[in-house]
Design a protein around this motif. Structure first.
Motif, PDB file in Angstrom:
ATOM      1  N   THR B  83       0.848  -1.180   0.000  1.00 55.39           N
ATOM      2  CA  THR B  83       0.000   0.000   0.000  1.00 55.39           C
ATOM      3  C   THR B  83       0.889   1.236   0.000  1.00 55.39           C
ATOM      4  O   THR B  83       2.123   1.125   0.062  1.00 55.39           O
ATOM      5  N   ALA B  84       0.277   2.400  -0.018  1.00 52.02           N
ATOM      6  CA  ALA B  84       1.041   3.647   0.044  1.00 52.02           C
ATOM      7  C   ALA B  84       1.789   3.773   1.369  1.00 52.02           C
ATOM      8  O   ALA B  84       2.738   4.559   1.479  1.00 52.02           O
ATOM      9  N   LEU B  85       1.390   3.012   2.388  1.00 52.18           N
ATOM     10  CA  LEU B  85       2.064   3.054   3.689  1.00 52.18           C
ATOM     11  C   LEU B  85       3.192   2.039   3.774  1.00 52.18           C
ATOM     12  O   LEU B  85       3.943   2.032   4.727  1.00 52.18           O
ATOM     13  N   GLY B  86       3.291   1.162   2.797  1.00 48.60           N
ATOM     14  CA  GLY B  86       4.247   0.075   2.865  1.00 48.60           C
ATOM     15  C   GLY B  86       3.497  -1.243   2.855  1.00 48.60           C
ATOM     16  O   GLY B  86       2.331  -1.310   2.475  1.00 48.60           O
ATOM     17  N   PHE B  87       4.150  -2.308   3.277  1.00 49.45           N
ATOM     18  CA  PHE B  87       3.510  -3.620   3.315  1.00 49.45           C
ATOM     19  C   PHE B  87       2.708  -3.744   4.610  1.00 49.45           C
ATOM     20  O   PHE B  87       3.273  -3.722   5.690  1.00 49.45           O
ATOM     21  N   LEU B  88       1.408  -3.856   4.487  1.00 55.27           N
ATOM     22  CA  LEU B  88       0.577  -4.002   5.670  1.00 55.27           C
ATOM     23  C   LEU B  88       0.130  -5.457   5.806  1.00 55.27           C
ATOM     24  O   LEU B  88      -0.216  -6.106   4.822  1.00 55.27           O
TER      25      LEU B  88
END
Lengths: 159, 142
Positions: B83-88
């Protein structure tokens, strides 16, 4: 020194957003900024997060006849991941009004000590949209994007 | 020969006793806010999301459950979602408890299992020839 003018634009817009949100009273234990698509594992969503720095430009155009003055419009997207819809909507719109400001964002040279202001970016428009995800994971339930368009004028030969 | 439904239910309970795990079911928290806080009648929360609650109360219950995770799939739908936050972390699970635990499980908004919190997305009665158990569906993320 290999810091490009695009780096200055991205960093200046992000610094403006971070400072503006803090100035509006959003505490650091509730809101945090991070780079977009870092391909690392941040852990579970425990605060409202703004992923920033995802940007692209329009390729630029000649700004005046007979010179190398160039006008380039940058589009920068902020992804807001909220713990609740109220917070996500509120934060995304606070970001919108922060970026809108007085219509300009200071362009700072991060490659120089003291990061002096060398120019101003003109804000052409800011908008906020909710991202609706079908069958969302918990962190996908309250996502908004705040998109800002800024234009920069510079001499291409010395950029 | 009639089906031994009662025997099936008893066997399920024995299996849960041996192979099940304790999960903590958390009901929706009830918050108190400073006097004068402007509240949104549509959400029951303050208009200003930055306002911190002065007190909160949350009912909880520990329930013995069988745990089933969604199978890991190769390809686009992996265990971690970029995701835009990194790997969730992306994990879907189903908790199987006895019907007697329905009152403790139904209405829960979060469940804590193995030290990790999951958001409850659904719950339904289940069984064979009747209802013997309660299923709770949950997803990792908050």
């Amino acid at each position: 020194m290999s810091i490009t003018r695009e780096d200055l634009v991205s960093q200046s817009v992000m610094d403006h957003a971070v400072a503006g949100i803090a100035a509006r009273g959003y505490p650091s234990d509730q809101v945090a900024f991070l780079e977009s698509f870092p391909y690392t594992v941040p852990g579970a969503l425990t605060k409202n997060l703004v992923a920033t720095g995802f940007d692209f430009d329009d390729g630029g155009e000649q700004a005046e006849l007979g010179s190398g003055l160039k006008r380039r419009v940058y589009t920068i997207e902020f992804f807001v991941f909220g713990m609740t819809n109220t917070y996500a909507r509120n934060l995304a719109n606070a970001l919108k009004f922060t970026l809108e400001g007085d219509g300009r964002i200071a362009l700072k040279d991060v490659g120089q000590a003291g990061t002096p202001i060398i120019d101003y970016l003109i804000v052409e428009g800011v908008s906020t949209h909710r991202q609706v995800v079908s069958d969302p994971e918990p962190w996908q339930e309250f996502i908004y994007t705040t998109t800002v368009h800024v234009h920069d004028e510079y001499y291409a030969a010395i950029a | 020969m009639d089906a031994d439904i009662a025997g099936f239910a008893a066997a399920q309970e024995r299996l849960r006793g041996q192979f099940g795990e304790s999960a903590v079911f958390l009901q929706a928290p009830v918050y108190s806010y400073p006097p004068g806080t402007l509240m949104d009648p549509d959400t029951g929360a303050p208009y200003d999301p930055v306002v911190v609650a002065t007190a909160s109360a949350q009912a909880s219950a520990v329930v013995r459950c069988d745990v089933a995770y969604e199978a890991f799939r190769a390809g686009r739908d992996r265990d971690n979602e970029p995701t835009a936050l990194g790997f969730l972390d992306r994990a879907h699970l189903m908790l199987i408890s006895g019907s007697a635990s329905r009152a403790q499980c139904e209405g829960a908004v979060n469940v804590i299992l193995r030290g990790q919190s999951y958001k409850v997305t659904n719950g339904k009665p289940d069984g064979i020839g009747g209802v013997q158990r309660w299923l709770t569906y949950a997803r990792r993320g908050q």
